[in-house]
Design an enzyme around this catalytic site. Structure first.
Site, PDB file in Angstrom:
ATOM      1  CD  GLU A 271     -19.046 -35.137  32.860  1.00 23.52           C
ATOM      2  OE1 GLU A 271     -19.024 -35.687  31.730  1.00 23.52           O
ATOM      3  OE2 GLU A 271     -18.354 -35.520  33.815  1.00 23.52           O
ATOM      4  NE  ARG A 486     -15.576 -37.277  44.584  1.00 19.30           N
ATOM      5  CZ  ARG A 486     -15.876 -38.124  43.598  1.00 19.30           C
ATOM      6  NH1 ARG A 486     -14.987 -38.391  42.675  1.00 19.30           N
ATOM      7  NH2 ARG A 486     -17.051 -38.701  43.554  1.00 19.30           N
ATOM      8  CE  LYS A 496     -22.541 -38.690  36.634  1.00 21.66           C
ATOM      9  NZ  LYS A 496     -21.968 -37.614  35.826  1.00 21.66           N
TER      10      LYS A 496
END
Length: 775
Positions: A271, A486, A496
């Site tokens: 993204e 992950r 973020k």
């Protein structure tokens, strides 16, 4: 009184009083732990031993679905789950099976319940492993990577205790090799750098945590070629467990093979609403690396479906970071490239009775137990008209959505496919006021680009059903979604939203502050991209989520910089030294090897004059026992000069602080060899040096059980120290931003982009050795 009762209950589980009080501050955790402990006591009918208490605390702090608490506590209390490994497997099982009821037989098999590993089995497995590596063991002796033995034995005996396996490995290795000799204790000789064609074959260092080897020493390319044996071959999607087939599947796969020629195709789909971080490095390596290892191609596809949060700088930074890590996309694409097709498919989905326009508000759609939509069965023609009205801007934001008719693995019902947003898009402007969601867009973009392996992290496992469902509902080619673990780091925050909070609180300068673990920050700090890729290889292609210690990443950085960063000398805390009998009328030109271990890599020259500067810590008037540097009656050598200096006079200022020293010098071979050689500078450049430490004080700054006040309360006040008037030798005068050096005896440093002509700024990348105080 209730708090005192809970405190007593928690300390009875084996928690320290401090840890128990910290737990009480977390209302949700303390309530769940109290319920777990109470149930366990009722089951046991006696006090809870420390091992069981530790598991109960781990269960309460990590369980996200409280409905499963009673079920899991019964297994822990009855000793059916009695190791951390079993508990982790149990938590993963209930997370991936959210719908009632649980199949206990399947659950117990997945968690190793009732599996007994005998000492004889451990002995046999270790013996078989050692026999496989016997010739190399006899040759390398104790320099052999013992983690390889641990890893192979553990792979055979999944539920065995790691400490028992390690003990057996140690005993059998001792029996084979005998006690360590003086030769075994010598420092391992430096291995010459591998040629580029051999680089993929280098063995990684042994990384062991809690008795488990993180990897068996394979390069990333070797690991990814190995994964090809587990993944389906292109066109054989239907052979994958869980893949959903339809009467059209085989024809669609045939068309897919005609288009791709049987080529492996992956994609990296970020993204564009933030900077990539260390976790994305694993995703980049996995996606691009898997394609490269299997002679395929990888797309860089921007998931640009949320115009409110997307900025041009993020697109540029993401492209830069992919390139920096050494990968070139086959093609750069955007979800917005396919907006027309995605809209047409949404209309088709409504025609097929598989989607409808809904007017529930955003807050009514949240969570996994939301009420069914009262508009779920509205007529198809009505939904078509309303969806067109959404397209034409006749609804306010949040007033209408298009939803798909399915229930996902995590119980979420009817995910949203389109929502209204009156925000201009960076590429399509105001052409659209409706935008597709991830759940709708991702699988269809994969289908359009004929992706063979849609690789994503484990949190998207709950989206797999919608992935297969949507492609099949539209009768389009359906790729296979594969999930992997992950990569996270302790002492780090990569969200973020939270990085924006750090910037707003002035805790860091920006996204590229060298204390962060964004890729731009790591580059600015001086981390080489090869080191990050090597770190990803050492972590391995694992299914389980991995949280690594930062010092393991720093070890990879040292491995690369030791071979690539030329040496220079710098002094952070200068002390002036006057050589009263300097052996020449003018400065001498000293030749210094760029890499002392390999002088074929060239030399640089530095001046050596009667006035030099040394580190203030390299002199003491009253040294403690064992101090080997400059002191009264204790001369030291000056590195690379061939001279030894001896103290004659000490000059102090009004405050009693030593301001300068006077020394005499002699050639190093004209007397007894000094106990130490120190670095120095003469006629130096003044520069700024920034020394970095961890930004956070606790391993898990986002864990309320560990940091009740939140991650902003956990900032390390000593995370940045600026040395404004450090001195560095003139060999670095022409250095450019991101050039890297090893400052002898100090560490590895990189030129910061803040540097300007005549004023260099250096960031300390890592110290020369791991700080023994760090865990």
């Amino acid at each position: 009184m209730a708090a005192l009762d809970s405190l007593s209950l928690f300390t009875g589980l084996g928690l320290s009083e401090h840890k128990a009080r910290e737990t009480l501050k977390n209302t949700a955790l303390s309530a769940q732990l109290r319920e777990a402990a109470t149930q366990a006591q009722q089951t046991l009918g006696s006090t809870i031993d420390k091992a069981t208490g530790t598991l109960l605390y781990g269960l309460a702090s990590r369980l996200r679905d409280p409905r499963r608490l009673s079920f899991l506590v019964s297994y822990v209390a009855n000793k059916k789950i009695h190791t951390e490994l079993q508990l982790s497997a149990a938590l993963e099982y209930v997370r991936s099976h959210p719908l009632d009821p649980i199949n206990t037989e399947d659950f117990e098999q997945e968690c190793g319940v009732g599996v007994m590993v005998t000492p004889e089995q451990i002995e046999e497995a270790v013996e078989a492993t050692i026999n496989r590596h016997r010739p190399q063991l006899l040759e390398e002796r104790y320099r052999f990577n013992m983690g390889l033995l641990m890893g192979e034995a553990r792979a055979v005996l999944k539920w065995a205790d790691g400490r028992t396996i390690k003990h057996e490995v140690d005993m059998q290795v001792l029996h084979l090799l005998g006690p360590k000799t003086e030769t075994d204790l010598e420092k391992k000789p430096k291995v010459s750098k591998a040629r580029p064609e051999e680089k993929d074959r280098r063995t990684a260092k042994d990384l062991m945590e809690n008795g488990e080897a993180a990897d068996q020493g394979l390069s990333l390319m070797e690991q990814l070629r190995g994964e090809a044996l587990k993944f389906h071959k292109p066109g054989e999607n239907y052979k994958t467990p869980g893949y959903v087939t339809t009467p059209h599947t085989m024809d669609l796969l045939k068309q897919h093979l005609e288009i791709t020629g049987g080529q492996v195709r992956t994609r990296f789909p970020p993204e564009p609403n933030g900077i990539l971080h260390i976790g994305h490095a694993k995703a980049i390596n996995f996606n691009f690396g898997y394609a490269k290892a299997n002679n395929g191609i990888c797309f860089l596809r921007f998931d640009d479906t949320n115009p409110e949060k997307e900025e041009a700088k993020f697109f540029t930074a993401i492209c830069d970071m992919v390139s920096w890590l050494g990968y070139t996309p086959y093609k750069v694409t955007y979800a917005s490239d396919y907006f027309d097709q995605l809209y047409a498919w949404a209309v088709e989905l409504i025609h097929r009775g598989q989607a409808y326009v809904c007017h529930q508000r955003g807050e009514e759609l949240k969570g996994h137990n939301s009420l069914p939509s009262p508009w779920r069965d509205r007529p198809i023609e009505e939904s078509l008209l309303l969806f067109e009205a959404m397209r034409k801007g006749k609804f306010a934001e949040g007033e209408a959505t298009l939803r798909m008719k399915l229930v996902m693995e995590d119980g979420k019902m009817d995910p949203v496919a389109y929502r209204v947003k009156y925000t201009p898009h960076h590429r399509t402007g105001d052409t659209w006021c409706i935008y597709p969601t991830y759940d709708y867009t991702h699988c269809l973009c994969d289908s359009i680009e004929h992706i063979t392996h849609s690789l994503c992290t484990k949190e998207f496992q709950a989206r797999r059903s919608s992935y297969f469902w949507l492609c099949n509902a539209l009768d389009v080619y359906c790729p296979v979604q594969w999930e992997y673990g992950r990569l996270n780091l302790h002492y780090a925050v990569v969200s973020k939203r939270k990085i924006l909070q750090l910037v707003a609180a002035c805790a860091v300068r920006d996204w590229d502050d060298p204390r962060l673990f964004t890729l731009t920050a790591l580059r600015r700090r001086g981390f080489p991209p090869e080191a990050i890729n090597n770190f990803c290889a050492r972590v391995g292609v694992t299914v389980a989520q991995t949280t690594m210690e930062p010092h393991l990443l720093e070890a990879c950085v040292r491995d690369v910089l030791n071979d690539t960063a030329p040496r220079a000398m710098a002094v952070l805390e200068p002390l002036q030294v006057i050589i009263t009998n300097f052996p020449a009328t003018k400065s001498l030109d000293i030749q210094v090897p760029n890499f002392p271990a390999d002088e074929t890599k060239g030399f640089h020259h530095v001046p050596f004059g009667p006035m030099v500067f040394i580190e203030r810590t390299d002199f003491k008037e009253e040294p403690e026992p064992g101090y080997k540097r400059l002191a009264w009656g204790q001369p030291v050598g000056l590195r690379h000069t061939g001279y030894v200096i001896e103290l004659q006079n000490v000059f102090k200022g009004p405050t009693g602080c030593v301001e300068r020293l006077e020394v005499t010098c002699r050639q190093a071979d004209a007397g007894e060899k000094p106990k130490a050689f120190i670095h120095w500078v003469s006629q130096p450049l003044t520069c700024e040096i920034r020394l970095y430490e961890r930004l956070f004080q606790h391993k898990n700054p986002e864990d309320p059980a560990e940091v009740p006040g939140g991650f902003l309360s956990d900032l390390n006040p000593a995370s940045l120290q600026v040395v404004e008037a450090a001195l560095v030798d003139c060999s670095v005068a022409l250095a450019k931003p991101f050039d890297k050096f090893q400052f002898e005896r100090l560490g590895y440093f990189s030129v910061d982009p803040d540097s300007c002509q005549g004023q260099l700024v250096f960031n300390r990348t890592v110290t020369l050795k791991e700080d023994p105080g760090k865990v």
